[in-house]
Structure formats: C-alpha cells, structure tokens
Motif scaffolding. Sequence first.
Motif, PDB file in Angstrom:
ATOM      1  N   LEU A  45     -26.626  45.323  -2.289  1.00  0.00           N
ATOM      2  CA  LEU A  45     -26.635  44.921  -3.586  1.00  0.00           C
ATOM      3  C   LEU A  45     -25.845  43.592  -3.687  1.00  0.00           C
ATOM      4  O   LEU A  45     -26.275  42.709  -4.481  1.00  0.00           O
ATOM      5  CB  LEU A  45     -26.066  45.924  -4.675  1.00  0.00           C
ATOM      6  N   LYS A  46     -24.760  43.452  -2.871  1.00  0.00           N
ATOM      7  CA  LYS A  46     -24.327  41.945  -2.991  1.00  0.00           C
ATOM      8  C   LYS A  46     -25.039  40.859  -2.612  1.00  0.00           C
ATOM      9  O   LYS A  46     -25.201  39.838  -3.299  1.00  0.00           O
ATOM     10  CB  LYS A  46     -23.085  41.996  -1.890  1.00  0.00           C
ATOM     11  N   ILE A  47     -25.888  41.018  -1.543  1.00  0.00           N
ATOM     12  CA  ILE A  47     -26.899  39.977  -1.419  1.00  0.00           C
ATOM     13  C   ILE A  47     -27.980  39.711  -2.452  1.00  0.00           C
ATOM     14  O   ILE A  47     -28.126  38.596  -2.762  1.00  0.00           O
ATOM     15  CB  ILE A  47     -27.519  40.409   0.176  1.00  0.00           C
ATOM     16  N   ARG A  48     -28.217  40.714  -2.927  1.00  0.00           N
ATOM     17  CA  ARG A  48     -29.247  40.552  -4.130  1.00  0.00           C
ATOM     18  C   ARG A  48     -28.431  39.683  -5.206  1.00  0.00           C
ATOM     19  O   ARG A  48     -29.053  38.878  -6.174  1.00  0.00           O
ATOM     20  CB  ARG A  48     -29.687  41.844  -4.702  1.00  0.00           C
ATOM     21  N   HIS A  49     -27.159  40.037  -5.663  1.00  0.00           N
ATOM     22  CA  HIS A  49     -26.732  39.625  -6.589  1.00  0.00           C
ATOM     23  C   HIS A  49     -26.178  37.899  -6.336  1.00  0.00           C
ATOM     24  O   HIS A  49     -26.395  37.192  -7.156  1.00  0.00           O
ATOM     25  CB  HIS A  49     -25.064  40.308  -6.776  1.00  0.00           C
ATOM     26  N   ILE A  50     -26.129  37.870  -5.074  1.00  0.00           N
ATOM     27  CA  ILE A  50     -25.705  36.461  -4.685  1.00  0.00           C
ATOM     28  C   ILE A  50     -27.000  35.661  -4.754  1.00  0.00           C
ATOM     29  O   ILE A  50     -26.786  34.474  -5.157  1.00  0.00           O
ATOM     30  CB  ILE A  50     -25.012  36.340  -3.335  1.00  0.00           C
ATOM     31  N   GLY A  51     -27.848  36.277  -4.343  1.00  0.00           N
ATOM     32  CA  GLY A  51     -29.194  35.443  -4.530  1.00  0.00           C
ATOM     33  C   GLY A  51     -29.611  35.165  -5.948  1.00  0.00           C
ATOM     34  O   GLY A  51     -30.117  34.042  -6.134  1.00  0.00           O
ATOM     35  N   LYS A  52     -29.690  36.223  -6.982  1.00  0.00           N
ATOM     36  CA  LYS A  52     -29.779  35.958  -8.153  1.00  0.00           C
ATOM     37  C   LYS A  52     -28.946  34.931  -8.915  1.00  0.00           C
ATOM     38  O   LYS A  52     -29.465  34.025  -9.492  1.00  0.00           O
ATOM     39  CB  LYS A  52     -29.740  37.224  -9.095  1.00  0.00           C
ATOM     40  N   THR A  53     -27.788  34.914  -8.639  1.00  0.00           N
ATOM     41  CA  THR A  53     -26.476  33.956  -8.972  1.00  0.00           C
ATOM     42  C   THR A  53     -27.083  32.675  -8.542  1.00  0.00           C
ATOM     43  O   THR A  53     -26.886  31.478  -9.158  1.00  0.00           O
ATOM     44  CB  THR A  53     -25.204  34.537  -8.649  1.00  0.00           C
ATOM     45  N   THR A  54     -27.390  32.452  -7.309  1.00  0.00           N
ATOM     46  CA  THR A  54     -27.770  31.051  -6.588  1.00  0.00           C
ATOM     47  C   THR A  54     -28.889  30.702  -7.397  1.00  0.00           C
ATOM     48  O   THR A  54     -28.818  29.217  -7.664  1.00  0.00           O
ATOM     49  CB  THR A  54     -27.622  31.264  -5.149  1.00  0.00           C
ATOM     50  N   VAL A  55     -30.016  31.288  -7.703  1.00  0.00           N
ATOM     51  CA  VAL A  55     -30.771  30.750  -8.064  1.00  0.00           C
ATOM     52  C   VAL A  55     -30.834  30.623  -9.648  1.00  0.00           C
ATOM     53  O   VAL A  55     -31.527  29.388 -10.203  1.00  0.00           O
ATOM     54  CB  VAL A  55     -32.030  31.672  -8.327  1.00  0.00           C
ATOM     55  N   SER A  56     -30.001  31.269 -10.371  1.00  0.00           N
ATOM     56  CA  SER A  56     -30.106  31.189 -11.828  1.00  0.00           C
ATOM     57  C   SER A  56     -28.770  30.412 -12.325  1.00  0.00           C
ATOM     58  O   SER A  56     -28.914  30.052 -13.502  1.00  0.00           O
ATOM     59  CB  SER A  56     -29.691  32.699 -12.382  1.00  0.00           C
ATOM     60  N   THR A  57     -27.944  30.203 -11.755  1.00  0.00           N
ATOM     61  CA  THR A  57     -26.779  29.169 -12.445  1.00  0.00           C
ATOM     62  C   THR A  57     -26.750  27.861 -12.410  1.00  0.00           C
ATOM     63  O   THR A  57     -26.376  27.371 -13.470  1.00  0.00           O
ATOM     64  CB  THR A  57     -25.496  29.620 -11.656  1.00  0.00           C
ATOM     65  N   GLY A  58     -27.357  27.034 -11.572  1.00  0.00           N
ATOM     66  CA  GLY A  58     -27.111  25.729 -11.831  1.00  0.00           C
ATOM     67  C   GLY A  58     -28.095  24.900 -11.179  1.00  0.00           C
ATOM     68  O   GLY A  58     -28.087  23.419 -11.362  1.00  0.00           O
ATOM     69  N   PRO A  59     -28.984  25.209 -10.168  1.00  0.00           N
ATOM     70  CA  PRO A  59     -29.673  24.097  -9.460  1.00  0.00           C
ATOM     71  C   PRO A  59     -30.480  23.137 -10.447  1.00  0.00           C
ATOM     72  O   PRO A  59     -30.337  22.030 -10.428  1.00  0.00           O
ATOM     73  CB  PRO A  59     -30.488  24.764  -8.563  1.00  0.00           C
TER      74      PRO A  59
END
Length: 73
Positions: A45-59
């Motif tokens: 679930l860490k990998i899923r959380h990191i991916g979700k955060t990467t996509v949703s936070t700032g690009p």
Amino acid sequence: MSSISDNQCLKQIAMNFGVGATLGASVGAVYGTVDAFRFKIPGLLKIRHIGKTTVSTGPVIFGTFLAAGCGKH
C-alpha cells in the motif's frame, strides 16, 4: 503568416510546463514517501500511496504556474 508550431514563445511555454511538471512530480514522490512512512502504511500500500501522491500533488499546478510565468515574462 507563421504557424503555431513555429511560434518560439509557445515552444518555451510548453518546455517550461514540462520542467515544472517534472519538478512537481519529483517533489510529490518525496512527499509521498515521507508521508507513507510517517503514517506507517503497510506493505505494498506504500507504493500505491506514493503513486497517488506523486500524481495528485503538484505536477499540473506547478507546471501551469511555471508556464504562466514564462508567458508573462
């Protein structure tokens, strides 16, 4: 009359959007990793959380502001 593909300003804006999106995604990945360990998210679930955060936070947001600043300049 020049076409849109020949416009140097639009090329510069698009390049700055890409740079901003890359920078925003990398900051999001670091933030997601720290966040996942802070909340003690288990296993994969860490990998899923990191991916979700990467996509949703700032690009998109950071890329848009960087491109808008370039366009204004």
